[in-house]
Design a protein around this motif. Structure first.
Motif, PDB file in Angstrom:
ATOM      1  N   UNK A 111     -16.029  14.941  84.409  1.00 10.59           N
ATOM      2  CA  UNK A 111     -16.143  15.926  85.477  1.00 10.59           C
ATOM      3  C   UNK A 111     -15.197  17.081  85.209  1.00 10.59           C
ATOM      4  N   UNK A 112     -15.378  18.175  85.941  1.00 14.04           N
ATOM      5  CA  UNK A 112     -14.658  19.415  85.647  1.00 14.04           C
ATOM      6  C   UNK A 112     -13.145  19.286  85.763  1.00 14.04           C
ATOM      7  N   UNK A 113     -12.649  18.778  86.877  1.00 17.87           N
ATOM      8  CA  UNK A 113     -11.201  18.747  87.098  1.00 17.87           C
ATOM      9  C   UNK A 113     -10.510  17.812  86.122  1.00 17.87           C
ATOM     10  N   UNK A 114     -11.069  16.625  85.920  1.00 17.42           N
ATOM     11  CA  UNK A 114     -10.465  15.695  84.971  1.00 17.42           C
ATOM     12  C   UNK A 114     -10.489  16.260  83.560  1.00 17.42           C
ATOM     13  N   UNK A 115     -11.600  16.930  83.204  1.00 17.66           N
ATOM     14  CA  UNK A 115     -11.687  17.481  81.859  1.00 17.66           C
ATOM     15  C   UNK A 115     -10.650  18.587  81.657  1.00 17.66           C
ATOM     16  N   UNK A 116     -10.471  19.446  82.652  1.00 15.05           N
ATOM     17  CA  UNK A 116      -9.471  20.503  82.531  1.00 15.05           C
ATOM     18  C   UNK A 116      -8.074  19.907  82.382  1.00 15.05           C
ATOM     19  N   UNK A 117      -7.782  18.853  83.149  1.00 13.44           N
ATOM     20  CA  UNK A 117      -6.488  18.183  83.015  1.00 13.44           C
ATOM     21  C   UNK A 117      -6.335  17.573  81.618  1.00 13.44           C
ATOM     22  N   UNK A 118      -7.410  16.976  81.124  1.00 12.55           N
ATOM     23  CA  UNK A 118      -7.409  16.397  79.781  1.00 12.55           C
ATOM     24  C   UNK A 118      -7.187  17.493  78.735  1.00 12.55           C
ATOM     25  N   UNK A 119      -7.839  18.615  78.901  1.00 13.83           N
ATOM     26  CA  UNK A 119      -7.677  19.755  77.997  1.00 13.83           C
ATOM     27  C   UNK A 119      -6.213  20.189  77.954  1.00 13.83           C
ATOM     28  N   UNK A 120      -5.598  20.328  79.113  1.00 14.09           N
ATOM     29  CA  UNK A 120      -4.204  20.765  79.186  1.00 14.09           C
ATOM     30  C   UNK A 120      -3.281  19.761  78.514  1.00 14.09           C
ATOM     31  N   UNK A 121      -3.483  18.483  78.784  1.00 19.23           N
ATOM     32  CA  UNK A 121      -2.613  17.450  78.226  1.00 19.23           C
ATOM     33  C   UNK A 121      -2.724  17.392  76.703  1.00 19.23           C
ATOM     34  N   UNK A 122      -3.937  17.485  76.186  1.00 16.63           N
ATOM     35  CA  UNK A 122      -4.104  17.379  74.735  1.00 16.63           C
ATOM     36  C   UNK A 122      -3.551  18.606  74.004  1.00 16.63           C
ATOM     37  N   UNK A 123      -3.757  19.806  74.550  1.00 15.46           N
ATOM     38  CA  UNK A 123      -3.202  20.981  73.865  1.00 15.46           C
ATOM     39  C   UNK A 123      -1.681  20.972  73.956  1.00 15.46           C
ATOM     40  N   UNK A 124      -1.132  20.501  75.085  1.00 18.82           N
ATOM     41  CA  UNK A 124       0.322  20.409  75.216  1.00 18.82           C
ATOM     42  C   UNK A 124       0.881  19.374  74.239  1.00 18.82           C
ATOM     43  N   UNK A 125       0.166  18.269  74.058  1.00 15.72           N
ATOM     44  CA  UNK A 125       0.602  17.252  73.098  1.00 15.72           C
ATOM     45  C   UNK A 125       0.592  17.807  71.683  1.00 15.72           C
TER      46      UNK A 125
END
Length: 257
Positions: A111-125
Motif C-alpha cells: 500500500x502507499x503509506x507503507x511503501x513510502x515508509x519502506x522507500x525512506x528506510x531503504x534509502x536511508x540505510x
C-alpha cells in the motif's frame, strides 16, 4: 479453461497496471532531472550541495560548519533526498525501469503509506552504509539504487508465496502479493532465491573490487545498494500487511490444472 467472466475481467486489465505511488515517484524524479538540466551550472552545484548525500558533511575535520548549505536540517534530509537526484537521463531511466519491475509488486502488497515508509528506510540505510565506508569523502552520492535494491529484496520474500496454496494460473506470480510471506529461513532455502541473491551480491561486490583497479565505473555506490538490499530483506516483516491466508484451498502435492 477460463469462464467468460474471467476472460472479460482480464480484457479490462490495463497493459501497464502501475501503482500510483510508483508513478508519482517516477514523475518527481523525472521532473527533478529536467530542472537540473534546465538550470545553470552554479545552481546545479547548489542543488547537489543542499540535497545530495555528502559524507564529508558529517566530519567537521573535513568541512567546517556552514560550508555546505542546509545546516542541521540537511544532515537529516540528505539521507533521503539524494535518492531523487541522478547523474543523467540514463541513470534515472535505469533506476525507474528496475523500480517499475520490482517496486510495483511491493507497492501493491504494502500500500502507499507503507511503501513510502519502506522507500525512506531503504534509502536511508543505503546512505548509512555509504557513510560508514566513505567517511569524510567529498564526492556526493545520488540515485535511487538503494531503494531499488530494497524492493528487489522485498520482492523475493513473497514472489513465490502463492505456490502450494492455489491452483496454477497465468497470473500466479502477480497474485503472490495477496499471500503471506514464509519466514526468511524458509525463503533462503529456495534455490531460485539463493541463485538470485548470490548473483546480485557477486555483481555488486564485483563493482567494489574492480572499481579501484579502473576496470569498472568507480563512481557506483555499491555499498549503498547492499545497505538497501539487506534492510529490505531483513525488515520486510515490519512493513508487510499480509498476515492470514486467503480463502483459496491449499493444495497438496503437485499443482493441478
Amino acid at each position: 479453461m477460463l469462464d467468460p467472466s474471467q476472460i472479460a475481467t482480464q480484457r479490462r486489465q490495463p497493459i501497464l497496471n502501475v501503482p500510483t505511488v510508483i508513478t508519482v515517484l517516477a514523475a518527481v524524479m523525472l521532473a527533478i532531472q529536467l530542472v537540473r538540466d534546465w538550470v545553470d551550472p552554479d545552481t546545479g552545484i547548489e542543488i547537489l550541495a543542499l540535497f545530495a548525500f555528502i559524507p564529508a558533511r558529517f566530519d567537521p575535520s573535513i568541512l567546517a560548519e556552514g560550508v555546505l548549505p542546509g545546516g542541521t536540517g540537511a544532515d537529516v534530509w540528505t539521507f533521503v533526498t539524494y535518492a531523487f537526484l541522478h547523474g543523467g537521463w540514463s541513470h534515472v531511466g535505469l533506476n525507474l525501469l528496475w523500480m517499475l519491475a520490482f517496486g510495483s509488486p511491493v507497492a501493491r502488497r504494502f500500500g502507499t503509506l507503507r511503501f513510502l515508509a519502506f522507500f525512506v528506510v531503504t534509502v536511508a540505510a543505503g546512505a548509512g552504509l555509504h557513510l560508514v565506508t566513505h567517511e569524510g569523502e567529498l564526492v556526493p552520492m545520488i540515485g535511487a539504487s538503494a531503494a531499488v535494491s530494497g524492493c528487489m529484496a522485498a520482492a523475493i520474500r513473497f514472489m513465490f508465496a502463492s505456490e502450494g496454496h492455489v491452483r496454477w494460473q497465468p497470473d500466479m506470480m502477480s497474485a503472490s502479493v495477496r499471500y503471506p510471506a514464509p519466514p526468511l529461513t524458509v525463503v533462503l532455502r529456495d534455490r531460485r532465491v539463493i541463485g538470485f541473491v548470490g548473483v546480485w551480491f557477486l555483481i555488486n561486490i564485483g563493482f567494489g573490487l574492480l572499481g579501484p583497479a579502473g576496470l569498472t565505473d568507480g563512481s557506483i555506490a555499491w555499498e549503498a545498494h547492499i545497505g538497501g538490499f539487506l534492510v529490505g530483506l531483513l525488515m520486510f516483516p515490519l512493513f508487510d500487511p499480509v498476515r492470514h491466508y486467503p480463502d483459496e484451498p491449499r493444495l497438496s502435492g503437485r499443482y493441478r490444472g
